[in-house]
Motif scaffolding. Structure first.
Motif, short mmCIF file in Angstrom:
data_model
loop_
_atom_site.label_atom_id
_atom_site.label_comp_id
_atom_site.label_asym_id
_atom_site.label_seq_id
_atom_site.Cartn_x
_atom_site.Cartn_y
_atom_site.Cartn_z
N GLY A 440 -13.94 -25.30 3.35
CA GLY A 440 -13.56 -26.59 2.81
C GLY A 440 -14.56 -27.17 1.83
N LEU A 441 -15.13 -26.33 1.01
CA LEU A 441 -16.13 -26.79 0.05
C LEU A 441 -15.48 -27.50 -1.13
CD1 LEU A 441 -18.49 -23.68 -0.03
CD2 LEU A 441 -18.93 -25.88 1.07
N PRO A 442 -16.20 -28.41 -1.76
CA PRO A 442 -15.67 -29.10 -2.94
C PRO A 442 -15.72 -28.21 -4.17
CG PRO A 442 -17.92 -29.79 -2.58
CD PRO A 442 -17.56 -28.89 -1.42
N THR A 443 -15.08 -28.66 -5.24
CA THR A 443 -15.24 -28.00 -6.53
C THR A 443 -16.71 -28.04 -6.93
OG1 THR A 443 -13.04 -28.72 -7.19
CG2 THR A 443 -14.58 -28.13 -8.96
N LEU A 444 -17.19 -26.97 -7.54
CA LEU A 444 -18.57 -26.85 -8.00
C LEU A 444 -19.57 -27.21 -6.89
CD1 LEU A 444 -20.20 -26.08 -10.52
CD2 LEU A 444 -20.22 -28.49 -11.17
N PRO A 445 -19.61 -26.40 -5.83
CA PRO A 445 -20.52 -26.70 -4.71
C PRO A 445 -21.98 -26.66 -5.15
CG PRO A 445 -18.96 -24.94 -4.15
CD PRO A 445 -18.87 -25.14 -5.62
N THR A 446 -22.79 -27.47 -4.49
CA THR A 446 -24.23 -27.51 -4.76
C THR A 446 -24.98 -26.91 -3.59
OG1 THR A 446 -24.33 -29.75 -3.86
CG2 THR A 446 -24.08 -29.53 -6.24
N ALA A 447 -26.07 -26.19 -3.91
CA ALA A 447 -26.85 -25.53 -2.87
C ALA A 447 -28.21 -25.19 -3.43
CB ALA A 447 -26.14 -24.25 -2.40
N THR A 448 -29.08 -24.67 -2.58
CA THR A 448 -30.33 -24.05 -3.04
C THR A 448 -30.28 -22.58 -2.63
OG1 THR A 448 -31.62 -24.41 -1.02
CG2 THR A 448 -31.51 -26.23 -2.60
N LEU A 449 -31.33 -21.85 -3.01
CA LEU A 449 -31.29 -20.40 -2.78
C LEU A 449 -32.16 -19.94 -1.61
CD1 LEU A 449 -31.07 -19.02 -6.40
CD2 LEU A 449 -29.28 -19.62 -4.80
N ALA A 732 -16.44 -22.76 -20.62
CA ALA A 732 -16.22 -21.36 -20.97
C ALA A 732 -15.28 -20.66 -20.01
CB ALA A 732 -17.55 -20.62 -21.04
N VAL A 733 -15.43 -20.93 -18.71
CA VAL A 733 -14.70 -20.11 -17.74
C VAL A 733 -13.95 -20.92 -16.69
CG1 VAL A 733 -16.36 -18.24 -18.02
CG2 VAL A 733 -16.71 -19.91 -16.21
N GLY A 734 -13.98 -22.23 -16.78
CA GLY A 734 -13.35 -23.03 -15.73
C GLY A 734 -14.33 -23.29 -14.61
N VAL A 735 -13.94 -24.18 -13.72
CA VAL A 735 -14.86 -24.66 -12.71
C VAL A 735 -14.70 -23.96 -11.37
CG1 VAL A 735 -13.39 -26.50 -11.78
CG2 VAL A 735 -15.88 -26.83 -11.89
N GLU A 736 -13.60 -23.25 -11.17
CA GLU A 736 -13.26 -22.78 -9.83
C GLU A 736 -14.23 -21.73 -9.29
OE1 GLU A 736 -11.11 -24.28 -8.12
OE2 GLU A 736 -10.41 -25.52 -9.79
N ARG A 737 -14.92 -21.02 -10.18
CA ARG A 737 -15.80 -19.94 -9.69
C ARG A 737 -17.28 -20.29 -9.80
NH1 ARG A 737 -14.95 -14.90 -12.76
NH2 ARG A 737 -13.73 -16.02 -14.30
N LEU A 738 -17.60 -21.54 -10.12
CA LEU A 738 -18.99 -21.88 -10.38
C LEU A 738 -19.63 -22.66 -9.25
CD1 LEU A 738 -18.73 -22.92 -14.13
CD2 LEU A 738 -19.80 -20.86 -13.21
N TRP A 739 -20.91 -22.37 -9.03
CA TRP A 739 -21.76 -23.12 -8.11
C TRP A 739 -22.91 -23.71 -8.92
CZ3 TRP A 739 -22.21 -22.65 -2.39
CH2 TRP A 739 -21.09 -22.05 -1.81
N ALA A 740 -23.49 -24.79 -8.43
CA ALA A 740 -24.63 -25.42 -9.08
C ALA A 740 -25.87 -25.22 -8.22
CB ALA A 740 -24.36 -26.91 -9.30
#
Length: 796
Positions: A440-449, A732-740
């Protein structure tokens, strides 16, 4: 103005070159510089924190230089390298030697001392990003990448180098200055953002050569008899134009009117087509890596022009810690002496990549310690072999001992049962749908590594545990308190996916090695990674097995404190292999398979404990990539297979992440896709450029997390900068596959540094969510913005 104007005219008389040294000649191509007890690290961090003065830092540097010279001479080395010390990074030092300060640092460095200029470029400031930190291929060393554009100003700045030459001479040493060669300096650099389209740093070669000619002149005037130019890029696959640039460079430098002898060293592999190009020039000496780039004496004899050069025969491995088989090495050196009149016994590369002294390791099993050679022992091996060429085998030489018994039949039997079915997961489309429903993550999830700062309290507790001042139960109390603090901070910042901070880990590889059979850990085996960052690579000497789960307790505890998903963090098998001193009695793919099974078991235990996201870190896959293209595909086949073996046992609704180092190589992009990870995070802010290309070109079809700011510097990116970088990717590629995400772990930062950066990252991501998905707002229990069709969260 270029200082090359001080060069003598071509008609100036050229002094005769000094006589060549007698037999028994021995040297090394470089030496560690952090200090046997990490004296440099401590001095640097005291200075950076304001607890030490510049004078104290410089004094520490002088003591370490002096100690190295005296130690090398005491061991009998006949040629001592100089200019191998650095307060941060030797490649950055050599760029500054040539006056290469990017325009964006001019104002910042205007009134700084030389050492503070280095730190400004290497570490940045809160409002100025540093030079990029990138791996030196074939090693675990990271360097600060010089930047050039077509308007770059150059001008030799030799004062510090000349001061070192003078100081050495006062103490009775004639050192051989070591400097990155002109071609490699440019090939290791990047085009600055201000460069014209199509500009390449190598385009500046002729201008840079003027500074190298000036360097030769001032060194000759200072009485230097030999200078070493390292050309590590030439042991990689190079184009005909680049080989031609090398030939042109050394034709020109060899023709300098006044100069020392020139030694060109090819570190980290075979020089390939660069060898005949160098041999055809007028330089006097060539250093060959004859460990990783072995050639027969007959093959070398066939290289036109090489027999007239002094040959620095790199027969002692500078990148691994196993003892040299001196009997075999001496036989090889004797063959070389039948072809070459002038042979200097040397190391394959600088000894920067190995610890100082195996004698400082009382905890190692005696039979294992007898098989090892750190920097001190490798110098002794070089000197011993040089004497052996004249005197024959010494009665003190010993055959290599048998390693400790480390064969595990159960491990061998399990690896023998591996088949292709063990490396296949459910199709990505199926996995993605099930993971979206579960997380249930939002669009463009945020995280650290992964890692958060290792606080003073945790470091002290770890040392107190090792010294017996506290018991393990008390140590665990410290860890739980720190994990709870990290979780609270991340929730307050607003990150969507959390980590436990890796507070229990001394290092991403060493921590696991200490929990696995088949590894040995050192007490003082420190190796510089970059700047003040040091690691203790473990010694992988036997079959690898996992006695018990390694990460489940701490990941599970962190998850118990929050409703947001907490990533499980496991170092990947190839990275454990690359960042250990690996055994040589088994082929790398076999060792990697053993490590993969260990990781596979850890993933299964994390899943059983309820972990929904598991990150298998593989930043070092690029480090082991062969330096020439002909060998790369075979390596990537088994490296990819190793990762698949480690990850493919995961359930479809478990989201597998990985963390990779930047590479624009097409073959690496294809390999990343083949890893079949659900989300790939990529180190380096510039990675966003090729990630966009790869996504647009359908090279990468999974989710990606291009690091949008460098995590290892004090630079704090503002919201607008992060928004712009993220929006570029979205457009460039849309938001659905991106993480921040940031581009790496946060272990080396302080909380007061990382917190504003992460808050800005979350704000920038939320700004984009509102713009691209205004109908998707709505709080869910995981702290993000609810996406229709996504489940209510991991706690359900």
């Amino acid at each position: 103005m270029s200082s090359s104007s001080s060069s003598p005219p071509p008609s100036s008389p050229r002094p005769p070159l000094p006589h060549l040294e007698p037999a028994r000649a021995s040297s090394v191509l470089g030496y560690p510089r952090i200090g046997p007890r990490r004296e440099l690290k401590r001095a640097l961090e005291r200075y950076w924190h304001g607890d030490g003065t510049r004078a104290e830092l410089l004094a520490t540097g002088r003591r370490l230089r002096d100690a190295t010279w005296h130690d090398l001479r005491a061991k009998g080395l006949t040629q001592i390298p100089g200019n191998t010390f650095s307060f941060y990074d030797h490649i950055l030092d050599d760029a500054l030697l040539m006056g290469a300060i990017p325009a964006r640092f001019h104002e910042l460095t205007r009134d700084l001392s030389p050492v503070d200029t280095v730190f400004a470029l290497a570490r940045g400031r809160a409002d100025v990003s540093p030079l990029e930190l990138v791996p030196l291929q074939g090693t675990s060393y990271l360097y600060r990448q010089p930047e050039f554009d077509d308007a770059s100003e150059l001008g030799l700045r030799p004062d510090q180098l000349l001061a070192e030459v003078a100081r050495a001479r006062e103490q009775g040493f004639e050192i051989r200055p070591v400097v990155t060669g002109p071609v490699s300096l440019l090939l290791l650099s990047k085009a600055a953002a201000t460069a014209a389209p199509g500009f390449r740093p190598i385009d500046l070669l002729d201008r840079l050569l003027a500074e190298y000619e000036a360097l030769l002149t001032v060194l000759a005037d200072a009485g230097v008899t030999c200078v070493q130019f390292n050309e590590p890029c030439m042991t990689m696959e190079r184009t005909p134009d680049e080989i031609g640039a090398l030939r042109r460079a050394y034709d020109r430098l060899a023709a300098a009117a006044t100069r020392p002898r020139i030694l060109v060293a090819g570190e980290y592999g075979d020089l390939g087509d660069a060898l005949p190009a160098l041999a055809a020039t007028g330089i006097e000496a060539i250093g060959l890596d004859l460990v990783h780039g072995w050639r027969s004496a007959a093959n070398l004899a066939d290289v036109p022009g090489l027999r007239g050069k002094r040959l620095y025969a790199g027969v002692v491995d500078g990148q691994n810690v196993w003892r040299t088989d001196k009997f075999a090495a001496l036989d090889y050196l004797r063959e070389l002496r039948t072809v070459f009149d002038d042979v200097v016994v040397s190391t394959s590369c600088t000894l920067l990549h190995v610890p100082y002294d195996v004698v400082a390791e009382p905890d190692l099993p005696e039979e294992l310690a007898d098989s090892l050679a750190f920097a001190e022992q490798k110098v002794a091996e070089v000197v011993s072999l040089a004497h052996g060429l004249v005197d024959g085998v010494s009665p003190r030489w010993r055959r290599l001992p048998e390693l400790p018994s480390a064969r595990r039949e159960d491990v061998r039997a399990r690896t023998a049962r591996i088949d292709d079915n063990d490396k296949v997961r459910a199709p990505y489309s199926e996995r993605a749908a099930r993971q979206a429903e579960r997380l249930g993550l939002p669009t463009l999830p945020t995280a650290t590594l992964g890692s958060f700062p290792q606080t003073v309290q945790i470091r002290r507790a770890r040392k107190d545990l090792a010294d017996g001042r506290i018991d393990y139960a008390k140590y665990c109390d410290y860890l739980r308190a720190e994990i709870a603090s990290v979780i609270r901070l991340q929730e307050d910042i607003g990150l969507d996916v959390l980590v436990h901070g890796e507070v229990e880990r001394n290092d991403m590889v060493q921590y696991f090695a200490e929990l696995l059979d088949g590894f040995a850990a050192t007490r003082s085996g420190w190796v510089q990674s970059y700047g003040s960052r040091c690691v203790r690579p473990p010694i992988l000497y036997g079959d690898v097995a996992r006695p018990a789960p390694m990460t489940v307790e701490w990941t599970g505890y962190a998850q118990s404190l929050t409703d947001r998903p907490v990533k499980g963090m496991v170092t990947g098998p190839v990275t454990m292999l690359a960042r250990s001193f690996c055994r040589t009695d088994l082929a790398l793919p076999e060792v990697a398979a053993q490590l993969a099974l260990v990781v596979r078991d850890e993933v299964a235990d994390l899943e059983a404990a309820g972990t929904a996201i598991i990150q298998i870190d593989e930043p070092a896959i690029r480090e082991l990539l062969p330096r020439r293209g002909a060998d790369r595909r075979a390596y990537l086949d088994w490296a990819v297979g190793t990762f698949l073996l480690a990850s493919a046992g995961a359930r479809p609704d478990t989201q597998i992440h990985t963390h990779m180092t930047y590479s624009s190589l097409q073959v690496m992009q294809e390999a990343i896709e083949e890893l079949d990870a659900d989300v790939t995070a990529i180190v380096a802010t510039r990675s966003i450029e090729w990630v966009l290309d790869a996504l647009t070109g359908h090279t990468l079809t999974r989710q990606v997390a291009p690091g949008v700011y460098e995590s290892r510097s004090g630079f704090v990116p503002d919201i607008d900068l992060l928004h712009e970088r993220l929006l570029t990717a979205v457009d460039a590629v849309g938001v659905e596959r991106l993480w921040a995400v940031p581009d790496g772990g946060l272990k080396s930062r302080y909380t007061w540094q990382l917190e504003p950066s992460l808050r800005n990252l979350v704000t920038a991501a939320r700004r984009i969510r509102r713009a691209v998905a205004p109908d998707r707002r709505g709080s869910n229990k995981m702290g993000g913005e609810q996406v229709p069709g996504h489940g209510p969260g991991i706690g359900s």
